[in-house]
Motif scaffolding. Structure first.
Motif, PDB file in Angstrom:
ATOM      1  N   MET A   1       1.337  -1.438  -0.031  1.00 20.15           N
ATOM      2  CA  MET A   1      -0.012  -0.016  -0.125  1.00 20.15           C
ATOM      3  C   MET A   1       0.889   0.990  -0.337  1.00 20.15           C
ATOM      4  O   MET A   1       2.306   1.621   0.506  1.00 20.15           O
ATOM      5  N   SER A   2       0.238   2.081  -0.320  1.00 22.25           N
ATOM      6  CA  SER A   2       1.668   3.182  -0.916  1.00 22.25           C
ATOM      7  C   SER A   2       1.077   4.994   0.531  1.00 22.25           C
ATOM      8  O   SER A   2      -0.071   4.341   0.840  1.00 22.25           O
ATOM      9  N   ASN A   3       1.198   5.237   0.614  1.00 19.16           N
ATOM     10  CA  ASN A   3       1.246   6.534   2.003  1.00 19.16           C
ATOM     11  C   ASN A   3      -0.178   7.242   1.098  1.00 19.16           C
ATOM     12  O   ASN A   3      -0.474   8.454   1.801  1.00 19.16           O
ATOM     13  N   ARG A   4      -0.957   7.261  -0.250  1.00 15.06           N
ATOM     14  CA  ARG A   4      -1.480   8.463  -0.371  1.00 15.06           C
ATOM     15  C   ARG A   4      -3.115   7.956   0.161  1.00 15.06           C
ATOM     16  O   ARG A   4      -3.397   7.565   1.022  1.00 15.06           O
ATOM     17  N   ARG A   5      -3.534   9.362   0.381  1.00 16.83           N
ATOM     18  CA  ARG A   5      -5.035   9.483   0.926  1.00 16.83           C
ATOM     19  C   ARG A   5      -5.728   8.614  -0.127  1.00 16.83           C
ATOM     20  O   ARG A   5      -6.014   9.331  -1.710  1.00 16.83           O
ATOM     21  N   PRO A   6      -6.765   7.984   0.069  1.00 13.44           N
ATOM     22  CA  PRO A   6      -6.778   7.138  -0.794  1.00 13.44           C
ATOM     23  C   PRO A   6      -8.797   8.379  -1.214  1.00 13.44           C
ATOM     24  O   PRO A   6      -8.755   8.350  -0.476  1.00 13.44           O
ATOM     25  N   GLY A   7      -8.774   8.162  -2.473  1.00 16.72           N
ATOM     26  CA  GLY A   7     -10.356   8.532  -3.647  1.00 16.72           C
ATOM     27  C   GLY A   7     -11.047   7.358  -3.868  1.00 16.72           C
ATOM     28  O   GLY A   7     -11.553   6.539  -3.544  1.00 16.72           O
ATOM     29  N   ARG A   8     -11.446   8.349  -5.469  1.00 22.28           N
ATOM     30  CA  ARG A   8     -12.431   6.972  -5.590  1.00 22.28           C
ATOM     31  C   ARG A   8     -11.600   6.270  -6.529  1.00 22.28           C
ATOM     32  O   ARG A   8     -10.751   5.751  -6.823  1.00 22.28           O
ATOM     33  N   ALA A   9     -13.050   4.712  -6.230  1.00 24.15           N
ATOM     34  CA  ALA A   9     -12.734   3.811  -6.971  1.00 24.15           C
ATOM     35  C   ALA A   9     -12.297   3.761  -8.862  1.00 24.15           C
ATOM     36  O   ALA A   9     -13.603   3.759  -9.246  1.00 24.15           O
ATOM     37  N   ALA A  10     -11.188   3.493  -9.210  1.00 22.34           N
ATOM     38  CA  ALA A  10     -11.893   3.970 -11.002  1.00 22.34           C
ATOM     39  C   ALA A  10     -11.728   2.468 -11.339  1.00 22.34           C
ATOM     40  O   ALA A  10     -10.502   1.730 -11.496  1.00 22.34           O
ATOM     41  N   VAL A  11     -12.017   2.082 -13.114  1.00 21.66           N
ATOM     42  CA  VAL A  11     -12.357   1.677 -13.270  1.00 21.66           C
ATOM     43  C   VAL A  11     -11.096   1.750 -14.396  1.00 21.66           C
ATOM     44  O   VAL A  11     -11.086   2.379 -15.208  1.00 21.66           O
ATOM     45  N   THR A  12      -9.813   0.947 -14.813  1.00 27.29           N
ATOM     46  CA  THR A  12      -8.972   1.613 -15.966  1.00 27.29           C
ATOM     47  C   THR A  12      -8.167   0.158 -16.587  1.00 27.29           C
ATOM     48  O   THR A  12      -7.893  -0.041 -17.895  1.00 27.29           O
ATOM     49  N   GLY A  13      -9.784  -0.832 -16.664  1.00 31.20           N
ATOM     50  CA  GLY A  13      -8.605  -2.243 -17.315  1.00 31.20           C
ATOM     51  C   GLY A  13      -9.792  -3.009 -17.123  1.00 31.20           C
ATOM     52  O   GLY A  13     -10.673  -3.039 -16.049  1.00 31.20           O
ATOM     53  N   ILE A  14     -10.292  -3.965 -18.344  1.00 28.20           N
ATOM     54  CA  ILE A  14     -11.288  -4.525 -18.906  1.00 28.20           C
ATOM     55  C   ILE A  14     -10.889  -5.880 -19.379  1.00 28.20           C
ATOM     56  O   ILE A  14      -9.887  -4.960 -20.422  1.00 28.20           O
ATOM     57  N   GLY A  15     -11.189  -6.914 -19.162  1.00 31.53           N
ATOM     58  CA  GLY A  15     -11.266  -8.339 -19.897  1.00 31.53           C
ATOM     59  C   GLY A  15     -12.162  -9.100 -19.909  1.00 31.53           C
ATOM     60  O   GLY A  15     -12.563  -9.869 -18.460  1.00 31.53           O
ATOM     61  N   VAL A  16     -12.653  -9.448 -21.289  1.00 31.01           N
ATOM     62  CA  VAL A  16     -13.822 -10.191 -21.019  1.00 31.01           C
ATOM     63  C   VAL A  16     -14.001 -11.004 -22.259  1.00 31.01           C
ATOM     64  O   VAL A  16     -12.916 -11.622 -22.842  1.00 31.01           O
ATOM     65  N   ILE A  17     -14.189 -12.850 -21.373  1.00 27.27           N
ATOM     66  CA  ILE A  17     -14.603 -14.010 -22.322  1.00 27.27           C
ATOM     67  C   ILE A  17     -15.672 -14.677 -22.385  1.00 27.27           C
ATOM     68  O   ILE A  17     -16.585 -14.780 -21.475  1.00 27.27           O
ATOM     69  N   ALA A  18     -17.073 -14.257 -23.392  1.00 28.49           N
ATOM     70  CA  ALA A  18     -18.011 -14.069 -23.009  1.00 28.49           C
ATOM     71  C   ALA A  18     -18.366 -14.892 -24.031  1.00 28.49           C
ATOM     72  O   ALA A  18     -18.078 -14.786 -25.668  1.00 28.49           O
ATOM     73  N   PRO A  19     -20.338 -15.513 -23.908  1.00 31.92           N
ATOM     74  CA  PRO A  19     -20.548 -16.266 -25.236  1.00 31.92           C
ATOM     75  C   PRO A  19     -20.672 -15.563 -26.938  1.00 31.92           C
ATOM     76  O   PRO A  19     -20.150 -16.133 -27.938  1.00 31.92           O
ATOM     77  N   ASN A  20     -20.360 -14.328 -26.778  1.00 31.71           N
ATOM     78  CA  ASN A  20     -20.491 -13.303 -27.985  1.00 31.71           C
ATOM     79  C   ASN A  20     -19.083 -12.795 -28.271  1.00 31.71           C
ATOM     80  O   ASN A  20     -19.530 -11.682 -28.936  1.00 31.71           O
ATOM     81  N   GLY A  21     -18.052 -12.943 -27.924  1.00 29.12           N
ATOM     82  CA  GLY A  21     -17.157 -12.335 -28.263  1.00 29.12           C
ATOM     83  C   GLY A  21     -15.973 -12.621 -26.488  1.00 29.12           C
ATOM     84  O   GLY A  21     -16.204 -12.479 -25.306  1.00 29.12           O
ATOM     85  N   LEU A  22     -14.330 -12.842 -26.951  1.00 22.35           N
ATOM     86  CA  LEU A  22     -13.865 -13.350 -26.120  1.00 22.35           C
ATOM     87  C   LEU A  22     -12.709 -11.763 -25.828  1.00 22.35           C
ATOM     88  O   LEU A  22     -12.041 -11.967 -24.737  1.00 22.35           O
ATOM     89  N   ARG A  23     -12.805 -11.162 -26.479  1.00 19.48           N
ATOM     90  CA  ARG A  23     -11.875  -9.610 -26.160  1.00 19.48           C
ATOM     91  C   ARG A  23     -13.511  -9.328 -25.724  1.00 19.48           C
ATOM     92  O   ARG A  23     -14.480  -8.859 -26.023  1.00 19.48           O
ATOM     93  N   THR A  24     -12.974  -7.413 -24.998  1.00 25.44           N
ATOM     94  CA  THR A  24     -13.666  -6.159 -24.644  1.00 25.44           C
ATOM     95  C   THR A  24     -14.514  -6.345 -25.947  1.00 25.44           C
ATOM     96  O   THR A  24     -15.428  -5.638 -26.057  1.00 25.44           O
ATOM     97  N   ASP A  25     -13.731  -5.445 -26.689  1.00 21.84           N
ATOM     98  CA  ASP A  25     -13.855  -4.608 -28.028  1.00 21.84           C
ATOM     99  C   ASP A  25     -14.966  -5.862 -28.635  1.00 21.84           C
ATOM    100  O   ASP A  25     -16.705  -5.510 -29.568  1.00 21.84           O
ATOM    101  N   ALA A  26     -14.885  -6.858 -29.180  1.00 21.25           N
ATOM    102  CA  ALA A  26     -15.586  -8.095 -30.000  1.00 21.25           C
ATOM    103  C   ALA A  26     -16.688  -8.340 -28.940  1.00 21.25           C
ATOM    104  O   ALA A  26     -17.741  -7.992 -29.647  1.00 21.25           O
ATOM    105  N   TYR A  27     -16.986  -8.590 -27.890  1.00 22.43           N
ATOM    106  CA  TYR A  27     -18.321  -8.139 -26.720  1.00 22.43           C
ATOM    107  C   TYR A  27     -18.304  -7.074 -27.373  1.00 22.43           C
ATOM    108  O   TYR A  27     -20.023  -7.159 -27.277  1.00 22.43           O
TER     109      TYR A  27
END
Length: 414
Positions: free
Chosen positions: A1-27
């Motif tokens: 853990m760092s010494n920063r002051r915790p802030g909002r939780a941000a989504v920075t990465g997405i990985g998908v394995i789904a019936p309609n697409g194996l990567r985010t763009d295809a999904y």
């Protein structure tokens, strides 16, 4: 853990394995176009079962993405999870050996575990004897296996956990990760993947009265309609990288969305009429945590169980929690095109919500054309819209209800 002051939780990465697409763009391409991929189940040993239709991940070869030493000791549900986690870490610019391994944790949700692996080893036990059962039987079936294998494979030594729950556990895992970040953990890899289409797993599911046994893929899963006859299962899932927003900006990576609010309630297994109050309470709680007024919600990703009583309860819960806005806000359920992947279902919906906000488009609800509830359900084709805040809903067959509010990332950071 760092010494920063915790802030909002941000989504920075997405990985998908789904019936309609194996990567985010295809999904996303499939979701945006309303592509339905439900089909008759093709898995060996399943053709005699009354469950006929599901969402299968058919083009996935785990050997293309995962090393042999991990494949031999893991079930299909962990293969999905490990592949999606690697894609998410790469998307967030965190692939490779972590510089600070104790600053990155993992949490997954699981509703069942490794049924296919377990069935295979138990058949060896019954057919040949205990000496023929592999040593990995003790871990591969376990619902926490995906968390452990992601952690080991990627060298992530921060806080790890698993949410063992019904479908709503997928949203609960995202909340767990967001709160870990707010408590000071730099990064969390979070999500769910399920593989419920092995014969053993399917027989277990036949006990659910909500399961659809219709053998026409276009009619087997049609929530919010007069012909709703239950849901169909699916396999696959999604993993996200959630990190401190300030840290993400310092790294110079896009903030795709922020996890703004979450709440969960419990109303009991198959008590769908009672889920109206429970889901409405969860929505209000998520809005309160996000500091979000009902009219700020730009799109709702519905649970969409496909059971008439449950569909009615959800429509009423949205109206109860959002007031008059509840009948005007666009509602969608992309899962009708791919099936309901248990704990992974709301995580895939959350991914769709993030992508919908990025692209300014509400995806349609495949196979649904005539609804019988007071909802503005998006059907047939995607609807262009300015989307800043999305509400994702989930209910589990065992009685959990959850709601998650996600906000669009800062455009100037991209």
């Amino acid at each position: 853990m760092s010494n920063r002051r915790p802030g909002r939780a941000a989504v920075t990465g997405i990985g998908v394995i789904a019936p309609n697409g194996l990567r985010t763009d295809a999904y996303w391409k499939s979701v945006r176009e309303g592509l339905g991929v439900l089909d008759l189940i093709s898995r060996e040993g399943c053709d005699h079962l009354p469950l006929r239709v599901a969402g299968e991940v058919r083009a996935f070869d785990p050997a293309d993405l995962i090393e042999d030493r991990f494949l031999v000791q893991t079930d299909r549900f962990s293969h999905f999870a490990m592949a999606a986690a690697a894609l998410a870490l790469d998307d967030a610019g965190l692939g490779g050996d972590p510089a600070e391994p104790f600053s990155i944790g993992v949490v997954t949700a699981a509703g069942s575990g490794g049924g296919e692996f377990g069935q295979r080893e138990l058949q060896k036990l019954w057919g040949k004897g205990s000496k023929f059962v592999g040593p990995y039987q003790s871990i591969a079936w376990f619902y926490a296996a995906s968390t452990g294998q992601i952690s080991i494979r990627s060298g992530l030594k921060g806080p790890c956990g698993v949410v063992a729950s019904d479908e709503a556990g997928g949203l609960d895992s995202l909340a767990h990760a967001a709160r870990a970040v707010r408590r000071g953990t730099d990064v969390m890899v979070v999500g769910a993947a399920e593989a419920p289409l092995a014969p053993y797993s399917m027989v277990c599911q036949l006990g659910y009265p909500e399961l659809s046994t219709v053998d026409d893929p276009d009619r087997a899963y049609r929530p919010f309609t007069e012909k709703a006859c239950g849901f169909v299962p699916a396999e696959g899932g999604a993993l996200l990288v959630v990190e401190d927003e300030e840290r993400a900006r310092m790294r110079g990576v896009p903030v795709r969305a922020t996890v703004a609010g979450h709440a969960a309630t419990f109303t009991g297994a198959s008590r769908w009429a009672e889920s109206r109050e429970g889901l409405a309470r969860a929505i209000r709680g998520a809005l309160d945590e996000a500091g979000c007024a009902p009219e700020e919600i730009d799109v709702v990703f519905a649970d969409a169980l496909g059971v008439p009583e449950a569909d009615r309860a959800e429509a009423l819960a949205i109206a109860d929690a959002l007031g008059a806005h509840g009948t005007r806000v666009p509602v969608t359920a992309p899962k009708t095109g791919i099936g309901r992947a248990y704990c992974a279902a709301p995580v895939l919906d959350t991914v769709a919500a993030v992508l919908a906000m990025e692209h300014g488009s509400v995806p349609p609800t495949p196979n649904v054309f005539d609804i019988c509830h007071d909802l503005d359900l998006v059907m047939s084709r995607a609807r262009p819209a300015e989307l800043r805040t999305a509400l994702v809903l989930s209910r589990g067959l065992m009685g959990s209800n959850a709601a998650l509010v996600v906000r669009r990332g800062d455009d100037s950071a991209r």
